[in-house]
Enzyme design. Sequence first.
Site, PDB file in Angstrom:
ATOM      1  N   LYS A 127     -41.020  10.403 -22.636  1.00 51.50           N
ATOM      2  CA  LYS A 127     -40.278   9.648 -21.617  1.00 51.50           C
ATOM      3  C   LYS A 127     -38.776   9.633 -21.905  1.00 51.50           C
ATOM      4  CE  LYS A 127     -43.933   6.569 -20.029  1.00 51.50           C
ATOM      5  NZ  LYS A 127     -44.375   5.192 -19.756  1.00 51.50           N
ATOM      6  N   ASP A 147     -42.801   3.627 -13.336  1.00 49.27           N
ATOM      7  CA  ASP A 147     -43.288   2.410 -14.014  1.00 49.27           C
ATOM      8  C   ASP A 147     -42.508   1.209 -13.473  1.00 49.27           C
ATOM      9  OD1 ASP A 147     -45.056   3.773 -15.707  1.00 49.27           O
ATOM     10  OD2 ASP A 147     -43.524   4.082 -17.233  1.00 49.27           O
TER      11      ASP A 147
END
Length: 275
Positions: free
Chosen positions: A71, A107
Amino acid sequence: MASSPSPITTCGSLSLHPVTFGRRMHQAAYDALGLPWLYVPFACESVGLKAALEGMRALSIRGFGVSMPFKIEILPLLDELAPLARTIGAVNTVVNDGGRLCGHNTDAEGAVQALEEEVGSLRDARVLVIGAGGAARAVAFGVHAAGAKLLLCNRTRDKAEALAAELKGAEVVAYEEALRKPPADIIVQATSAGMAGAASLPFDEAAFSERNVVMDIVYKPLHTELIQRAKAAGAKTIHGGRMLLFQAARQFELYTGKTAPLGVMDEVIREAAAG
Ligand code: ATR
């Protein structure tokens, strides 16, 4: 002789260990819409990340999800970052537009959508986010970008201070005090506490009432001890499956340009959480 292009579009995920759960959710969504699409979990080591992205380009893989540590490691390797992903400094989704790789952070978007589904717009709402790890960071940036007044706390206070320093107007509150008497009606539990086998955060018996909306980002189990306790106190509750669903639905929409079949994807989450 030139071969005709494959009619199958491929998406997937890139992680240290191949994950099958996301595959089931995305594949079920493609199948429900009758799309000739395939979702493949790809395993990769950090050292091979750059080459993996070249492979994604070469094979015209339409998009893929990434998990830790990618990420953050992937940031300098992408061609473009969506504004929220850039601000957060983390990407969980990459879309490949003709070889140009753009990073997103669904997210954060998923967390906001899960909250707003219950409370309406977060603009000017007071929201307490507990935690300061990677997951809490996405939630905090999402909630902040949605216009909420953000209160932060974490077991290790320094980490909450560091996160708050990146979010204009965010305030750090004392962890023990927040668990005794939460200083906001909307509370997001964004630590890994309460995951299957791990103890829940030690909230006070009287911490919750009908005034509260309590969201837990933990999704295994779906109905964590925290969710059960908050519900018993009369609070509205949002289990971790909602954030998971909305972040995946947003991925689906980025890849396909179509509205995600939420019911089908939710069914997979429920099955996986029960199993
Ligand atoms: P993730 O990617 O899941 O966010 P992480 O980056 O390791 O994982 O962060 C874990 C978060 O959960 C941290 O905020 C951690 O608190 P500390 O910074 O004090 O370690 C929090 N956490 C994990 N277990 C916890 C527990 N039992 N009680 C309180 N906080 C906990």
